[in-house]
Scaffold this motif. Structure first.
Motif, PDB file in Angstrom:
ATOM      1  N   GLU A 321      78.139  73.920  62.746  1.00 61.24           N
ATOM      2  CA  GLU A 321      78.513  73.021  61.670  1.00 61.24           C
ATOM      3  C   GLU A 321      77.509  73.055  60.512  1.00 61.24           C
ATOM      4  O   GLU A 321      77.875  73.216  59.352  1.00 61.24           O
ATOM      5  N   THR A 322      76.228  72.917  60.866  1.00 56.15           N
ATOM      6  CA  THR A 322      75.195  72.896  59.834  1.00 56.15           C
ATOM      7  C   THR A 322      75.219  74.177  59.021  1.00 56.15           C
ATOM      8  O   THR A 322      75.230  74.150  57.788  1.00 56.15           O
ATOM      9  N   GLN A 323      75.253  75.296  59.744  1.00 57.33           N
ATOM     10  CA  GLN A 323      75.207  76.572  59.068  1.00 57.33           C
ATOM     11  C   GLN A 323      76.450  76.774  58.211  1.00 57.33           C
ATOM     12  O   GLN A 323      76.366  77.309  57.112  1.00 57.33           O
ATOM     13  N   LEU A 324      77.589  76.304  58.717  1.00 56.40           N
ATOM     14  CA  LEU A 324      78.830  76.462  57.958  1.00 56.40           C
ATOM     15  C   LEU A 324      78.737  75.733  56.635  1.00 56.40           C
ATOM     16  O   LEU A 324      79.118  76.264  55.586  1.00 56.40           O
ATOM     17  N   SER A 325      78.201  74.529  56.685  1.00 60.06           N
ATOM     18  CA  SER A 325      78.155  73.796  55.424  1.00 60.06           C
ATOM     19  C   SER A 325      77.119  74.429  54.498  1.00 60.06           C
ATOM     20  O   SER A 325      77.281  74.405  53.289  1.00 60.06           O
ATOM     21  N   GLN A 326      76.089  75.024  55.078  1.00 57.44           N
ATOM     22  CA  GLN A 326      75.128  75.719  54.222  1.00 57.44           C
ATOM     23  C   GLN A 326      75.808  76.890  53.510  1.00 57.44           C
ATOM     24  O   GLN A 326      75.653  77.065  52.305  1.00 57.44           O
ATOM     25  N   LEU A 327      76.590  77.643  54.284  1.00 57.80           N
ATOM     26  CA  LEU A 327      77.290  78.773  53.687  1.00 57.80           C
ATOM     27  C   LEU A 327      78.242  78.278  52.601  1.00 57.80           C
ATOM     28  O   LEU A 327      78.353  78.879  51.529  1.00 57.80           O
ATOM     29  N   GLN A 328      78.914  77.173  52.911  1.00 59.95           N
ATOM     30  CA  GLN A 328      79.830  76.604  51.918  1.00 59.95           C
ATOM     31  C   GLN A 328      79.097  76.310  50.619  1.00 59.95           C
ATOM     32  O   GLN A 328      79.562  76.681  49.547  1.00 59.95           O
ATOM     33  N   THR A 329      77.961  75.642  50.752  1.00 60.97           N
ATOM     34  CA  THR A 329      77.246  75.266  49.539  1.00 60.97           C
ATOM     35  C   THR A 329      76.704  76.489  48.812  1.00 60.97           C
ATOM     36  O   THR A 329      76.469  76.450  47.614  1.00 60.97           O
ATOM     37  N   MET A 330      76.522  77.574  49.551  1.00 60.17           N
ATOM     38  CA  MET A 330      76.077  78.795  48.887  1.00 60.17           C
ATOM     39  C   MET A 330      77.227  79.487  48.168  1.00 60.17           C
ATOM     40  O   MET A 330      77.019  80.494  47.500  1.00 60.17           O
ATOM     41  N   GLY A 331      78.401  78.971  48.375  1.00 57.34           N
ATOM     42  CA  GLY A 331      79.536  79.544  47.678  1.00 57.34           C
ATOM     43  C   GLY A 331      80.363  80.497  48.524  1.00 57.34           C
ATOM     44  O   GLY A 331      81.245  81.175  48.006  1.00 57.34           O
TER      45      GLY A 331
END
Lengths: 362, 137
Positions: A321-331
């Motif tokens: 979950e954490t990593q997914l949202s990080q990727l999301q915020t990276m675009g």
């Protein structure tokens, strides 16, 4: 006989059912009817109608359901306590499953860091991520279960049996693994950290990890297994900066096997005549026996995968979950691709980014 | 355009709620089907996926007074939840959530529930620590 009505049930994954049921039936009856048509057991269903969660014992009539109305079904997560008891002995090969992305990653094609030492494969922890490792080691739960494991003779038997080298060493291994000192070491985050540090250092010296598991241990069981353990002051000098180590020390490198076969880095071909190599003998820092033992111990652990804590059975979406949202915020907005990338890289965001940029996971 | 009177509007919403039109993530219906004033409603929000709310069902109370839909309904959570626009007693603070603060007459109960669900999934709220599932105010 009460009135029979036909209601629609909408569930996860576009599930749509039409169910005819008598109004004097209970909610539980309805759940059972749904269970017959959908692959969701009644106990896992939660039904919602008109803004209310339906209670199992209530009659359908009490909710004023009528024909053509829709009931929403939500699948509850499988409860932790409903899972099979974890005392079940660990599956021996979990850490070595060739389809396990982490195993592959740890294999010769991957980074090979800490190969064979991957008791966390199933826990969604990337052993190549130092921070992860760090936080693992700081977790009292982890340490506790580590020590618990070591004190369980059945598990020890399995570790030993699963590992030809260990098995070949005979009863001494048992003693060592069971010894209070070894347990203390395994449950002491600092020692583990030092071992990790040591491995990095050895790799930094240009040695390939996994250069022959722990031949010293195998070759000289008398010296390694039976020796007093650990020698006093073995870890006296944690700051091992020794960039001057000689490549000749390689065979004793604690980096147990790069092969997916976990700790069984080197085939049991030793003759028992190989004297223990002293990688740091000149510096008097670390007792080679100890290193070998540790390598052996850690290797053995790689062998039995992840019994240290209940396997993380959560779907990757939750696990990462954490990593997914990080990727999301990276675009990186392709959720499916993100998940695949994270699965392939064991949850390492940087590696996942690289993976995605290289077109992986599409 | 003719203004739809309160009761017609609520009847429409009731029917929609019972038939379950919409994506199924939110549900609502009259608390008491015999309440001819159609003032008190129940609602549920199924927690959005990939957030701390996933797999949770939040129950709410919705009160539509006589001025509805000219003014927004009053909403409170029955299930405990930690969100910036929900007060300590479960009451939704109208000033803190856009859909209520900038209410329009064509908004419905469903609009409110769906908007609150979106808020749960927003980057700032999706990871807020939540009280144990099943606890109520």
């Amino acid at each position: 006989m009460a009135e029979e009505i036909s209601i629609n049930v909408k569930g996860p994954n576009e599930l749509k059912l039409s169910i005819s049921i008598s109004l004097d039936k209970t909610v539980l009856d309805l759940k059972e009817s749904i269970a017959e048509c959908a692959d969701v057991p009644a106990a896992q269903q939660r039904l919602i109608y008109s803004g209310r969660v339906l209670k199992d014992d209530d009659a359908l009539s009490s909710y004023k359901l009528a024909s053509g109305h829709t009931v929403h079904m939500v699948k509850s997560p499988v409860r932790r306590d409903a899972e099979p008891p974890r005392q079940q002995l660990p599956t021996m090969q979990t850490g070595q499953n060739p389809t396990d992305p982490l195993t592959v990653l740890n294999g010769p094609a991957g980074h090979g860091v800490m190969a064979g030492f991957n008791p966390f494969a199933q826990m969604g922890v990337n052993p190549n991520d130092p921070n992860m490792m760090q936080s693992m080691l700081d977790s009292p739960e982890f340490l506790q279960s580590m020590s618990h494991l070591m004190s369980n003779p059945q598990i020890l038997d399995q570790i030993i049996a699963s590992n030809p080298q260990l098995a070949a060493m005979g009863p001494q291994v048992r003693q060592v693994l069971q010894s209070e000192q070894f347990r203390q070491m395994m449950s002491n985050p600092d020692s583990i950290r030092q071992m990790i540090q040591m491995q990095r250092m050895l790799q930094g010296m240009g040695m390939n990890p996994g250069m022959g598991g722990f031949p010293g241990m195998y070759g000289a069981p008398g010296a390694a297994g039976g020796a007093t353990f650990p020698p006093p002051g073995a870890f006296g000098t944690p700051t091992t900066t020794g960039s001057t180590g000689t490549p000749g020390a390689a065979p004793a490198a604690p980096g147990a096997g790069t092969t997916p076969a976990g700790g069984a880095g080197s085939p049991p071909t030793g003759t028992g005549a190989v004297p223990p190599v002293t990688p740091f003998g000149n510096y008097g820092m670390v007792d080679p026996n100890l290193m070998n033992l540790l390598a052996g111990g850690m290797g053995g652990m790689g062998g039995f995968g992840a019994p240290a804590q209940p396997a993380d059975t959560r779907p990757p979406e939750q696990r990462y979950e954490t990593q997914l949202s990080q990727l999301q915020t990276m675009g990186f907005t392709n959720a499916q691709q993100n998940i695949r990338a994270l699965m392939a890289t064991g949850g390492n965001v940087n590696a996942a980014v690289e993976y995605i940029l290289n077109g992986g996971g599409l | 355009m003719a203004v739809v009177p309160r009761n017609f509007r609520l009847l429409e919403e009731l029917e929609k709620g019972e038939k379950g039109i919409g994506d199924g993530s939110c549900s609502y219906g009259l608390e008491d089907g015999d309440d001819i004033t159609m003032s008190n409603w129940n609602g549920t929000i199924i927690g959005p996926g990939h957030t701390v709310h996933e797999n949770r069902i939040y129950s709410l109370k919705i009160h539509c007074d006589d001025s509805y839909p000219d003014s927004p309904p009053r909403i409170s959570f029955l299930s405990r939840v930690n969100l910036p626009f929900v007060a300590a007693n479960g009451q939704v603070e109208a000033g803190k959530i856009g859909v209520l603060a900038h209410w329009r007459r064509n908004y419905t109960i469903e609009t409110v529930l769906v908007e609150m669900r979106k808020e749960m999934a927003s980057p700032t709220n999706r990871k807020l620590p939540q009280p144990p599932e099943g606890s109520v105010y």
